[in-house]
Design a protein around this motif. Structure first.
Motif, PDB file in Angstrom:
ATOM      1  N   SER A   1      -6.812  -3.368  16.119  1.00  0.00           N
ATOM      2  CA  SER A   1      -7.272  -4.697  15.727  1.00  0.00           C
ATOM      3  C   SER A   1      -6.937  -5.714  16.817  1.00  0.00           C
ATOM      4  O   SER A   1      -7.641  -6.679  17.015  1.00  0.00           O
ATOM      5  CB  SER A   1      -6.738  -5.138  14.377  1.00  0.00           C
ATOM      6  OG  SER A   1      -5.516  -4.589  14.140  1.00  0.00           O
TER       7      SER A   1
ATOM      8  N   SER B   1      -5.225   4.558   3.480  1.00  0.00           N
ATOM      9  CA  SER B   1      -5.073   3.249   2.830  1.00  0.00           C
ATOM     10  C   SER B   1      -4.299   2.293   3.727  1.00  0.00           C
ATOM     11  O   SER B   1      -4.547   1.083   3.728  1.00  0.00           O
ATOM     12  CB  SER B   1      -4.471   3.356   1.432  1.00  0.00           C
ATOM     13  OG  SER B   1      -3.284   4.064   1.479  1.00  0.00           O
TER      14      SER B   1
ATOM     15  N   THR C   1       0.847  -1.192   0.000  1.00  0.00           N
ATOM     16  CA  THR C   1       0.000   0.000   0.000  1.00  0.00           C
ATOM     17  C   THR C   1       0.890   1.253   0.000  1.00  0.00           C
ATOM     18  O   THR C   1       2.063   1.164   0.349  1.00  0.00           O
ATOM     19  CB  THR C   1      -0.967  -0.110   1.227  1.00  0.00           C
ATOM     20  OG1 THR C   1      -1.911   0.907   1.189  1.00  0.00           O
ATOM     21  CG2 THR C   1      -0.240  -0.079   2.534  1.00  0.00           C
TER      22      THR C   1
ATOM     23  N   THR D   1      -6.868   0.892   6.246  1.00  0.00           N
ATOM     24  CA  THR D   1      -7.759  -0.078   5.587  1.00  0.00           C
ATOM     25  C   THR D   1      -7.031  -1.400   5.364  1.00  0.00           C
ATOM     26  O   THR D   1      -7.568  -2.477   5.645  1.00  0.00           O
ATOM     27  CB  THR D   1      -8.235   0.489   4.219  1.00  0.00           C
ATOM     28  OG1 THR D   1      -8.803   1.761   4.473  1.00  0.00           O
ATOM     29  CG2 THR D   1      -9.241  -0.421   3.555  1.00  0.00           C
ATOM     30  N   ALA D   2      -5.787  -1.319   4.883  1.00  0.00           N
ATOM     31  CA  ALA D   2      -5.031  -2.551   4.601  1.00  0.00           C
ATOM     32  C   ALA D   2      -4.778  -3.330   5.890  1.00  0.00           C
ATOM     33  O   ALA D   2      -4.968  -4.551   5.946  1.00  0.00           O
ATOM     34  CB  ALA D   2      -3.710  -2.203   3.915  1.00  0.00           C
TER      35      ALA D   2
ATOM     36  N   GLN E   1      -6.384  -3.363   8.636  1.00  0.00           N
ATOM     37  CA  GLN E   1      -7.569  -3.928   9.281  1.00  0.00           C
ATOM     38  C   GLN E   1      -8.352  -4.878   8.362  1.00  0.00           C
ATOM     39  O   GLN E   1      -9.459  -5.285   8.686  1.00  0.00           O
ATOM     40  CB  GLN E   1      -8.445  -2.791   9.819  1.00  0.00           C
ATOM     41  CG  GLN E   1      -7.670  -2.036  10.909  1.00  0.00           C
ATOM     42  CD  GLN E   1      -8.457  -1.008  11.666  1.00  0.00           C
ATOM     43  OE1 GLN E   1      -9.441  -0.491  11.156  1.00  0.00           O
ATOM     44  NE2 GLN E   1      -8.021  -0.692  12.879  1.00  0.00           N
ATOM     45  N   SER E   2      -7.723  -5.241   7.245  1.00  0.00           N
ATOM     46  CA  SER E   2      -8.414  -6.200   6.374  1.00  0.00           C
ATOM     47  C   SER E   2      -8.184  -7.626   6.898  1.00  0.00           C
ATOM     48  O   SER E   2      -7.360  -7.854   7.784  1.00  0.00           O
ATOM     49  CB  SER E   2      -7.956  -6.035   4.920  1.00  0.00           C
ATOM     50  OG  SER E   2      -6.584  -6.291   4.818  1.00  0.00           O
ATOM     51  N   GLN E   3      -8.917  -8.561   6.311  1.00  0.00           N
ATOM     52  CA  GLN E   3      -8.927  -9.960   6.781  1.00  0.00           C
ATOM     53  C   GLN E   3      -7.576 -10.657   6.650  1.00  0.00           C
ATOM     54  O   GLN E   3      -6.886 -10.475   5.644  1.00  0.00           O
ATOM     55  CB  GLN E   3      -9.912 -10.758   5.895  1.00  0.00           C
ATOM     56  CG  GLN E   3     -11.366 -10.566   6.269  1.00  0.00           C
ATOM     57  CD  GLN E   3     -11.733 -11.387   7.486  1.00  0.00           C
ATOM     58  OE1 GLN E   3     -11.448 -12.571   7.535  1.00  0.00           O
ATOM     59  NE2 GLN E   3     -12.332 -10.734   8.470  1.00  0.00           N
TER      60      GLN E   3
END
Ligand SMILES: Cc1ncc(COP(=O)(O)O)c(C=O)c1O
Length: 447
Positions: A237, A195, A188, A198-199, A201-203
Protein backbone atom coordinates in the motif's frame (compact mmCIF):
# COMPACT_ATOMS: atom_id res chain seq x y z
CA UNK A 1 -16.96 -40.50 44.86
CA UNK A 2 -18.95 -43.42 43.37
CA UNK A 3 -21.42 -42.32 40.73
CA UNK A 4 -19.84 -38.90 40.19
CA UNK A 5 -18.96 -37.63 36.72
CA UNK A 6 -15.42 -36.91 35.50
CA UNK A 7 -16.25 -33.22 35.62
CA UNK A 8 -17.38 -33.45 39.24
CA UNK A 9 -14.22 -35.36 40.17
CA UNK A 10 -12.11 -32.60 38.56
CA UNK A 11 -14.03 -30.02 40.59
CA UNK A 12 -13.39 -32.02 43.76
CA UNK A 13 -9.65 -32.18 43.03
CA UNK A 14 -9.72 -28.42 42.45
CA UNK A 15 -11.60 -27.84 45.70
CA UNK A 16 -8.99 -29.91 47.60
CA UNK A 17 -6.15 -27.93 46.04
CA UNK A 18 -7.91 -24.68 46.90
CA UNK A 19 -8.38 -25.74 50.50
CA UNK A 20 -4.67 -26.51 50.86
CA UNK A 21 -3.79 -23.17 49.24
CA UNK A 22 -5.92 -21.31 51.79
CA UNK A 23 -4.39 -23.35 54.61
CA UNK A 24 -0.81 -22.69 53.46
CA UNK A 25 -1.17 -18.95 52.82
CA UNK A 26 -2.89 -17.48 55.86
CA UNK A 27 -0.75 -14.32 55.97
CA UNK A 28 -1.49 -13.56 52.32
CA UNK A 29 -5.19 -13.99 53.00
CA UNK A 30 -5.02 -11.46 55.86
CA UNK A 31 -3.02 -8.96 53.76
CA UNK A 32 -5.52 -9.33 50.94
CA UNK A 33 -8.46 -8.65 53.25
CA UNK A 34 -6.74 -5.49 54.52
CA UNK A 35 -5.91 -4.33 50.99
CA UNK A 36 -9.56 -4.51 49.90
CA UNK A 37 -10.20 -1.49 52.15
CA UNK A 38 -8.08 0.73 49.94
CA UNK A 39 -7.59 -0.96 46.57
CA UNK A 40 -10.60 -2.19 44.56
CA UNK A 41 -10.58 -5.95 45.05
CA UNK A 42 -7.29 -5.47 46.90
CA UNK A 43 -5.63 -5.08 43.52
CA UNK A 44 -3.79 -2.48 41.48
CA UNK A 45 -2.73 -4.75 38.60
CA UNK A 46 -5.52 -6.93 37.30
CA UNK A 47 -3.32 -9.72 35.93
CA UNK A 48 -2.13 -10.47 39.49
CA UNK A 49 -5.61 -11.06 40.85
CA UNK A 50 -6.11 -14.68 41.88
CA UNK A 51 -9.05 -16.47 43.34
CA UNK A 52 -9.50 -16.99 46.35
CA UNK A 53 -6.75 -14.40 47.00
CA UNK A 54 -3.27 -13.78 45.61
CA UNK A 55 -0.11 -14.97 47.34
CA UNK A 56 1.72 -11.89 48.61
CA UNK A 57 5.41 -11.77 47.74
CA UNK A 58 7.85 -10.44 50.27
CA UNK A 59 11.11 -10.50 48.33
CA UNK A 60 13.07 -11.85 45.41
CA UNK A 61 16.63 -13.06 45.12
CA UNK A 62 18.33 -14.36 41.99
CA UNK A 63 15.83 -16.65 40.24
CA UNK A 64 13.63 -17.07 43.33
CA UNK A 65 10.83 -15.19 45.07
CA UNK A 66 9.67 -15.67 48.67
CA UNK A 67 6.13 -15.16 49.86
CA UNK A 68 4.93 -13.43 53.01
CA UNK A 69 3.93 -16.91 54.17
CA UNK A 70 7.55 -18.00 53.94
CA UNK A 71 7.48 -20.24 50.86
CA UNK A 72 10.32 -19.83 48.37
CA UNK A 73 9.50 -20.38 44.70
CA UNK A 74 11.46 -20.74 41.52
CA UNK A 75 10.19 -17.73 39.65
CA UNK A 76 8.72 -18.71 36.29
CA UNK A 77 6.43 -15.68 36.17
CA UNK A 78 9.55 -13.59 35.59
CA UNK A 79 7.45 -10.43 35.97
CA UNK A 80 5.67 -11.37 32.73
CA UNK A 81 9.07 -11.52 30.94
CA UNK A 82 10.42 -8.26 32.40
CA UNK A 83 12.45 -9.90 35.19
CA UNK A 84 14.86 -11.47 32.74
CA UNK A 85 17.78 -10.47 34.97
CA UNK A 86 16.20 -11.89 38.11
CA UNK A 87 15.89 -10.01 41.35
CA UNK A 88 19.40 -9.17 42.47
CA UNK A 89 21.79 -9.27 39.52
CA UNK A 90 25.14 -7.84 40.75
CA UNK A 91 25.81 -5.91 37.52
CA UNK A 92 22.45 -4.13 37.84
CA UNK A 93 22.89 -3.50 41.55
CA UNK A 94 26.23 -1.87 40.69
CA UNK A 95 24.65 0.24 37.92
CA UNK A 96 21.85 1.46 40.19
CA UNK A 97 24.26 2.10 43.07
CA UNK A 98 26.51 4.08 40.71
CA UNK A 99 23.54 6.29 39.78
CA UNK A 100 22.48 6.77 43.39
CA UNK A 101 25.99 7.58 44.59
CA UNK A 102 27.70 9.31 41.65
CA UNK A 103 25.08 10.55 39.18
CA UNK A 104 21.92 11.41 41.09
CA UNK A 105 18.25 10.86 40.28
CA UNK A 106 15.91 13.21 38.44
CA UNK A 107 18.52 15.67 37.21
CA UNK A 108 16.13 17.44 34.88
CA UNK A 109 18.41 17.72 31.88
CA UNK A 110 19.62 15.90 28.79
CA UNK A 111 22.34 13.38 29.67
CA UNK A 112 25.24 11.73 27.88
CA UNK A 113 23.92 8.32 29.05
CA UNK A 114 20.64 8.56 27.14
CA UNK A 115 22.64 8.85 23.92
CA UNK A 116 24.81 5.88 24.88
CA UNK A 117 21.72 3.76 25.62
CA UNK A 118 19.95 4.90 22.44
CA UNK A 119 22.99 3.98 20.32
CA UNK A 120 23.02 0.47 21.75
CA UNK A 121 19.28 0.01 21.20
CA UNK A 122 19.55 1.23 17.58
CA UNK A 123 22.51 -1.05 16.90
CA UNK A 124 20.94 -4.10 18.43
CA UNK A 125 17.43 -3.74 17.00
CA UNK A 126 18.29 -2.15 13.65
CA UNK A 127 16.58 1.19 14.31
CA UNK A 128 17.45 4.48 12.63
CA UNK A 129 16.06 6.53 15.51
CA UNK A 130 14.58 5.65 18.90
CA UNK A 131 12.69 7.44 21.67
CA UNK A 132 12.09 6.38 25.25
CA UNK A 133 8.92 6.07 27.30
CA UNK A 134 7.94 4.51 30.63
CA UNK A 135 6.08 1.36 29.63
CA UNK A 136 5.24 -0.83 26.69
CA UNK A 137 1.76 0.69 26.66
CA UNK A 138 3.18 4.17 26.23
CA UNK A 139 5.61 2.99 23.56
CA UNK A 140 2.70 1.65 21.52
CA UNK A 141 0.58 4.77 22.05
CA UNK A 142 3.41 7.00 20.81
CA UNK A 143 4.18 4.72 17.87
CA UNK A 144 0.52 4.87 16.86
CA UNK A 145 0.52 8.66 17.20
CA UNK A 146 3.56 8.82 14.93
CA UNK A 147 1.88 6.57 12.36
CA UNK A 148 -1.28 8.69 12.37
CA UNK A 149 0.60 11.96 12.04
CA UNK A 150 2.88 10.58 9.35
CA UNK A 151 0.14 9.09 7.19
CA UNK A 152 -2.63 11.57 7.96
CA UNK A 153 -5.01 8.67 8.64
CA UNK A 154 -6.62 7.26 11.80
CA UNK A 155 -7.51 3.60 11.54
CA UNK A 156 -5.29 0.86 12.90
CA UNK A 157 -5.47 -2.87 12.17
CA UNK A 158 -4.93 -5.07 15.23
CA UNK A 159 -5.46 -8.79 15.80
CA UNK A 160 -7.86 -10.82 17.84
CA UNK A 161 -6.17 -11.96 21.05
CA UNK A 162 -3.54 -9.23 20.76
CA UNK A 163 -2.38 -7.20 23.72
CA UNK A 164 -0.38 -4.00 23.36
CA UNK A 165 -0.97 -2.42 26.77
CA UNK A 166 -3.43 -1.47 29.47
CA UNK A 167 -5.62 0.50 27.05
CA UNK A 168 -4.77 -1.52 23.93
CA UNK A 169 -6.29 -4.98 24.37
CA UNK A 170 -8.07 -7.14 21.78
CA UNK A 171 -9.11 -10.34 23.58
CA UNK A 172 -12.13 -12.00 22.02
CA UNK A 173 -11.73 -10.19 18.69
CA UNK A 174 -12.77 -6.72 19.80
CA UNK A 175 -11.20 -3.70 21.45
CA UNK A 176 -11.37 -3.96 25.27
CA UNK A 177 -14.02 -1.79 26.86
CA UNK A 178 -11.39 0.60 28.26
CA UNK A 179 -9.39 0.94 25.02
CA UNK A 180 -8.42 4.30 23.58
CA UNK A 181 -9.70 5.31 20.13
CA UNK A 182 -12.55 2.81 20.13
CA UNK A 183 -13.93 3.71 16.73
CA UNK A 184 -10.56 3.53 14.98
CA UNK A 185 -9.73 -0.17 15.33
CA UNK A 186 -10.15 -2.86 12.74
CA UNK A 187 -9.71 -6.17 14.59
CA UNK A 188 -9.10 -9.20 12.44
CA UNK A 189 -8.22 -12.88 13.16
CA UNK A 190 -4.62 -13.69 14.04
CA UNK A 191 -2.69 -15.92 11.63
CA UNK A 192 -5.26 -15.43 8.83
CA UNK A 193 -3.34 -14.06 5.84
CA UNK A 194 -6.28 -13.15 3.63
CA UNK A 195 -8.34 -11.26 6.16
CA UNK A 196 -5.21 -9.42 7.37
CA UNK A 197 -4.37 -8.32 3.83
CA UNK A 198 -7.94 -7.16 3.17
CA UNK A 199 -8.04 -5.21 6.45
CA UNK A 200 -4.65 -3.57 5.93
CA UNK A 201 -5.51 -2.47 2.41
CA UNK A 202 -8.88 -1.03 3.33
CA UNK A 203 -9.58 2.73 3.37
CA UNK A 204 -8.16 5.05 5.96
CA UNK A 205 -5.65 2.67 7.58
CA UNK A 206 -2.60 4.34 9.10
CA UNK A 207 -0.89 1.28 10.57
CA UNK A 208 -1.01 -2.38 11.38
CA UNK A 209 0.08 -3.30 14.90
CA UNK A 210 1.05 -6.91 15.50
CA UNK A 211 2.92 -9.17 17.92
CA UNK A 212 5.20 -11.82 16.45
CA UNK A 213 4.01 -13.99 19.30
CA UNK A 214 0.84 -13.06 21.15
CA UNK A 215 2.16 -13.07 24.71
CA UNK A 216 -0.82 -12.17 26.89
CA UNK A 217 -2.96 -14.03 24.35
CA UNK A 218 -1.31 -17.31 25.44
CA UNK A 219 2.11 -17.35 23.73
CA UNK A 220 0.59 -18.06 20.34
CA UNK A 221 3.20 -17.84 17.61
CA UNK A 222 2.53 -15.96 14.43
CA UNK A 223 3.25 -18.11 11.41
CA UNK A 224 6.27 -16.61 9.59
CA UNK A 225 4.14 -16.49 6.40
CA UNK A 226 1.51 -14.49 8.24
CA UNK A 227 4.02 -11.88 9.41
CA UNK A 228 5.50 -11.67 5.91
CA UNK A 229 2.01 -11.22 4.45
CA UNK A 230 1.28 -8.42 6.96
CA UNK A 231 4.56 -6.72 6.04
CA UNK A 232 3.89 -7.14 2.31
CA UNK A 233 0.33 -5.83 2.52
CA UNK A 234 1.50 -2.73 4.39
CA UNK A 235 4.47 -2.26 2.09
CA UNK A 236 2.43 -2.64 -1.09
CA UNK A 237 0.00 0.00 0.00
CA UNK A 238 3.00 2.28 0.53
CA UNK A 239 4.47 1.46 -2.87
CA UNK A 240 1.41 1.93 -5.00
CA UNK A 241 0.24 5.19 -3.52
CA UNK A 242 1.74 8.43 -2.33
CA UNK A 243 3.98 7.52 0.61
CA UNK A 244 1.90 9.64 2.98
CA UNK A 245 -1.04 7.41 2.15
CA UNK A 246 0.76 4.17 2.97
CA UNK A 247 0.19 1.81 5.87
CA UNK A 248 2.93 1.52 8.47
CA UNK A 249 3.96 -1.88 9.78
CA UNK A 250 4.50 -1.72 13.55
CA UNK A 251 5.92 -4.80 15.23
CA UNK A 252 5.31 -4.97 18.98
CA UNK A 253 8.53 -6.46 20.39
CA UNK A 254 7.69 -5.65 24.01
CA UNK A 255 7.78 -9.35 24.93
CA UNK A 256 9.67 -10.83 22.01
CA UNK A 257 12.78 -8.63 21.93
CA UNK A 258 14.49 -11.03 24.34
CA UNK A 259 14.14 -13.97 21.93
CA UNK A 260 17.26 -13.28 19.89
CA UNK A 261 20.09 -10.77 19.66
CA UNK A 262 17.85 -8.65 17.41
CA UNK A 263 14.40 -9.71 18.63
CA UNK A 264 11.75 -11.53 16.64
CA UNK A 265 12.16 -9.27 13.58
CA UNK A 266 15.69 -10.58 13.28
CA UNK A 267 14.57 -14.23 13.58
CA UNK A 268 12.09 -13.84 10.71
CA UNK A 269 14.04 -11.31 8.63
CA UNK A 270 11.29 -8.65 8.97
CA UNK A 271 11.78 -4.93 8.34
CA UNK A 272 9.01 -3.14 10.27
CA UNK A 273 8.63 0.62 9.84
CA UNK A 274 8.48 0.93 13.63
CA UNK A 275 9.11 -1.41 16.54
CA UNK A 276 8.04 -1.04 20.15
CA UNK A 277 9.84 -2.24 23.27
CA UNK A 278 9.62 -2.44 27.05
CA UNK A 279 9.96 -5.05 29.82
CA UNK A 280 13.53 -6.34 30.37
CA UNK A 281 15.18 -3.58 28.36
CA UNK A 282 14.91 -1.21 31.33
CA UNK A 283 17.24 -3.46 33.31
CA UNK A 284 14.43 -4.19 35.78
CA UNK A 285 13.05 -0.64 35.89
CA UNK A 286 9.93 0.78 34.25
CA UNK A 287 10.71 1.40 30.58
CA UNK A 288 9.37 1.61 27.07
CA UNK A 289 10.87 2.59 23.73
CA UNK A 290 9.75 2.93 20.14
CA UNK A 291 11.80 3.47 17.05
CA UNK A 292 12.53 2.66 13.44
CA UNK A 293 12.55 4.74 10.25
CA UNK A 294 14.16 8.18 10.67
CA UNK A 295 11.57 9.90 8.46
CA UNK A 296 8.70 8.67 10.66
CA UNK A 297 10.52 9.37 13.93
CA UNK A 298 11.20 12.92 12.66
CA UNK A 299 7.58 13.52 13.71
CA UNK A 300 9.12 14.17 17.12
CA UNK A 301 12.22 16.13 16.04
CA UNK A 302 11.85 19.36 18.03
CA UNK A 303 14.10 21.23 15.60
CA UNK A 304 11.36 21.01 12.96
CA UNK A 305 8.51 23.49 13.04
CA UNK A 306 6.14 20.70 11.99
CA UNK A 307 7.09 18.43 14.91
CA UNK A 308 4.81 17.35 17.72
CA UNK A 309 5.75 16.98 21.32
CA UNK A 310 6.58 13.62 22.89
CA UNK A 311 7.07 14.28 26.57
CA UNK A 312 7.43 12.22 29.73
CA UNK A 313 9.08 13.32 32.95
CA UNK A 314 10.89 10.02 33.39
CA UNK A 315 11.66 9.24 29.71
CA UNK A 316 15.42 9.71 30.16
CA UNK A 317 15.72 9.02 33.88
CA UNK A 318 19.23 8.23 34.98
CA UNK A 319 18.37 4.96 36.71
CA UNK A 320 16.85 3.35 33.63
CA UNK A 321 19.38 4.64 31.12
CA UNK A 322 22.23 3.19 33.18
CA UNK A 323 20.55 -0.05 34.25
CA UNK A 324 19.11 -0.74 30.79
CA UNK A 325 22.46 -0.19 29.09
CA UNK A 326 24.36 -2.28 31.65
CA UNK A 327 21.94 -5.20 31.29
CA UNK A 328 22.14 -5.27 27.50
CA UNK A 329 25.89 -4.94 27.29
CA UNK A 330 27.16 -6.82 30.35
CA UNK A 331 24.55 -9.52 30.95
CA UNK A 332 22.07 -10.24 28.16
CA UNK A 333 24.32 -9.76 25.17
CA UNK A 334 23.11 -10.80 21.70
CA UNK A 335 25.01 -14.05 22.03
CA UNK A 336 23.44 -14.83 25.41
CA UNK A 337 19.99 -14.05 24.00
CA UNK A 338 20.51 -16.67 21.29
CA UNK A 339 21.81 -19.22 23.80
CA UNK A 340 18.90 -18.61 26.16
CA UNK A 341 16.31 -19.06 23.42
CA UNK A 342 17.88 -22.40 22.52
CA UNK A 343 17.76 -23.43 26.20
CA UNK A 344 14.11 -22.36 26.44
CA UNK A 345 13.23 -24.34 23.31
CA UNK A 346 14.80 -27.46 24.79
CA UNK A 347 12.93 -26.97 28.07
CA UNK A 348 9.58 -26.49 26.31
CA UNK A 349 10.36 -29.55 24.20
CA UNK A 350 10.83 -31.63 27.36
CA UNK A 351 7.54 -30.33 28.80
CA UNK A 352 5.71 -31.27 25.63
CA UNK A 353 7.32 -34.69 25.71
CA UNK A 354 6.11 -35.52 29.22
CA UNK A 355 2.61 -34.24 28.44
CA UNK A 356 2.31 -35.90 25.03
CA UNK A 357 -1.15 -37.37 24.39
CA UNK A 358 -2.77 -35.34 27.21
CA UNK A 359 -4.83 -32.17 27.51
CA UNK A 360 -1.73 -30.24 28.64
CA UNK A 361 0.64 -28.57 26.22
CA UNK A 362 3.12 -25.70 26.17
CA UNK A 363 3.21 -23.13 23.37
CA UNK A 364 5.70 -20.33 22.82
CA UNK A 365 9.22 -19.63 21.71
CA UNK A 366 12.50 -19.77 23.57
CA UNK A 367 12.12 -18.72 27.19
CA UNK A 368 8.57 -17.33 26.87
CA UNK A 369 5.80 -19.93 26.97
CA UNK A 370 2.31 -20.75 28.20
CA UNK A 371 0.53 -23.84 29.37
CA UNK A 372 -2.68 -24.72 27.52
CA UNK A 373 -5.40 -27.25 28.28
CA UNK A 374 -7.13 -27.98 24.96
CA UNK A 375 -10.07 -30.35 25.50
CA UNK A 376 -9.32 -32.20 22.26
CA UNK A 377 -5.58 -32.49 22.98
CA UNK A 378 -4.56 -30.52 19.89
CA UNK A 379 -0.94 -29.35 19.81
CA UNK A 380 -1.31 -26.77 17.09
CA UNK A 381 -2.80 -23.58 18.52
CA UNK A 382 -2.91 -20.78 15.97
CA UNK A 383 -5.40 -18.52 17.70
CA UNK A 384 -6.09 -17.78 21.36
CA UNK A 385 -9.72 -18.49 22.21
CA UNK A 386 -10.03 -20.45 18.97
CA UNK A 387 -10.16 -23.79 20.76
CA UNK A 388 -12.01 -25.07 23.77
CA UNK A 389 -9.78 -25.25 26.86
CA UNK A 390 -10.43 -26.52 30.38
CA UNK A 391 -10.15 -23.62 32.82
CA UNK A 392 -10.58 -26.00 35.76
CA UNK A 393 -7.63 -28.11 34.63
CA UNK A 394 -5.48 -25.01 34.15
CA UNK A 395 -6.39 -23.83 37.67
CA UNK A 396 -5.64 -27.27 39.12
CA UNK A 397 -2.26 -27.22 37.38
CA UNK A 398 -1.53 -23.78 38.83
CA UNK A 399 -2.41 -24.80 42.39
CA UNK A 400 -0.28 -27.95 42.03
CA UNK A 401 2.77 -26.09 40.69
CA UNK A 402 2.49 -23.43 43.40
CA UNK A 403 2.44 -26.21 45.99
CA UNK A 404 5.56 -27.70 44.37
CA UNK A 405 7.32 -24.33 44.70
CA UNK A 406 7.02 -22.93 41.15
CA UNK A 407 5.68 -19.43 40.69
CA UNK A 408 3.86 -19.37 37.35
CA UNK A 409 1.28 -16.82 36.22
CA UNK A 410 -2.29 -17.82 37.01
CA UNK A 411 -3.28 -17.53 33.38
CA UNK A 412 -0.50 -19.96 32.43
CA UNK A 413 2.30 -17.71 31.20
CA UNK A 414 5.82 -18.83 32.06
CA UNK A 415 9.09 -17.15 31.36
CA UNK A 416 12.64 -17.89 32.43
CA UNK A 417 15.12 -15.80 34.36
CA UNK A 418 18.67 -15.72 32.99
CA UNK A 419 20.75 -17.91 35.29
CA UNK A 420 17.99 -20.23 36.50
CA UNK A 421 19.83 -23.51 37.20
CA UNK A 422 19.20 -26.36 34.78
CA UNK A 423 18.38 -28.53 37.83
CA UNK A 424 15.32 -26.31 38.52
CA UNK A 425 14.11 -26.76 34.95
CA UNK A 426 14.46 -30.51 35.37
CA UNK A 427 12.67 -30.34 38.73
CA UNK A 428 9.77 -28.60 36.98
CA UNK A 429 9.67 -31.25 34.25
CA UNK A 430 9.48 -33.83 37.06
CA UNK A 431 6.64 -31.93 38.76
CA UNK A 432 4.69 -31.81 35.49
CA UNK A 433 5.28 -35.52 34.96
CA UNK A 434 3.95 -36.23 38.47
CA UNK A 435 0.91 -34.03 37.82
CA UNK A 436 0.12 -36.02 34.68
CA UNK A 437 0.42 -39.31 36.60
CA UNK A 438 -1.57 -38.13 39.60
CA UNK A 439 -4.35 -36.55 37.53
CA UNK A 440 -4.41 -39.11 34.73
CA UNK A 441 -8.18 -39.01 34.50
CA UNK A 442 -8.35 -35.21 34.31
CA UNK A 443 -5.65 -34.79 31.68
CA UNK A 444 -6.87 -37.65 29.48
CA UNK A 445 -8.26 -36.61 26.10
CA UNK A 446 -11.78 -37.97 25.62
CA UNK A 447 -11.74 -40.54 22.82
C1 LIG B 1 3.20 -7.43 23.59
C2 LIG B 1 3.00 -6.41 24.67
N1 LIG B 1 2.90 -5.12 24.34
C3 LIG B 1 2.74 -4.17 25.26
C4 LIG B 1 2.64 -4.48 26.59
C5 LIG B 1 2.43 -3.41 27.61
O1 LIG B 1 3.59 -3.19 28.34
P1 LIG B 1 3.49 -2.48 29.78
O2 LIG B 1 2.86 -3.44 30.70
O3 LIG B 1 4.93 -2.17 30.11
O4 LIG B 1 2.70 -1.24 29.58
C6 LIG B 1 2.73 -5.81 26.98
C7 LIG B 1 2.64 -6.19 28.42
O5 LIG B 1 2.53 -7.31 28.79
C8 LIG B 1 2.92 -6.81 26.00
O6 LIG B 1 2.99 -8.10 26.31
Amino acid sequence: MPGSTARERLQEALEDARRRYIQNNKISETLHKEATNTLPGGNTRTVLHADPFPIYMRSGNGYQVTSEDGQTFTDFTCEFTAALYGHSRPELQAAVTHVLQDVGMNIGGTTRQEGVFARELCRRFDLERVRFANSGTEANLHALAAARLFTGKRKVVAFSGGYHGGVLGFAGGKPAANNVDMEDWIVTPFNDLDSATTAIQSQGVAAVLVEGMQGAGGCILAKPDFLKAVQRAAYESTETKDIQAGVLFILDEVMTSRLSGGGLAHIHGLKPDLKTFGKWLGGGLAFGAFGGRADIMATFDPRLSSSVSHSGTFNNNTLVTHAGYTGMTQVYTSRNADLFTAQGDRFRGRLNEVTRGTKLCFTGMGTVMAVHTPEDGTREILRGGGIEESNDLRDLFWFAMVEEGFWIARRGLMSLIWGTPETELERFVGAVERFVLEHGEHVAVAS
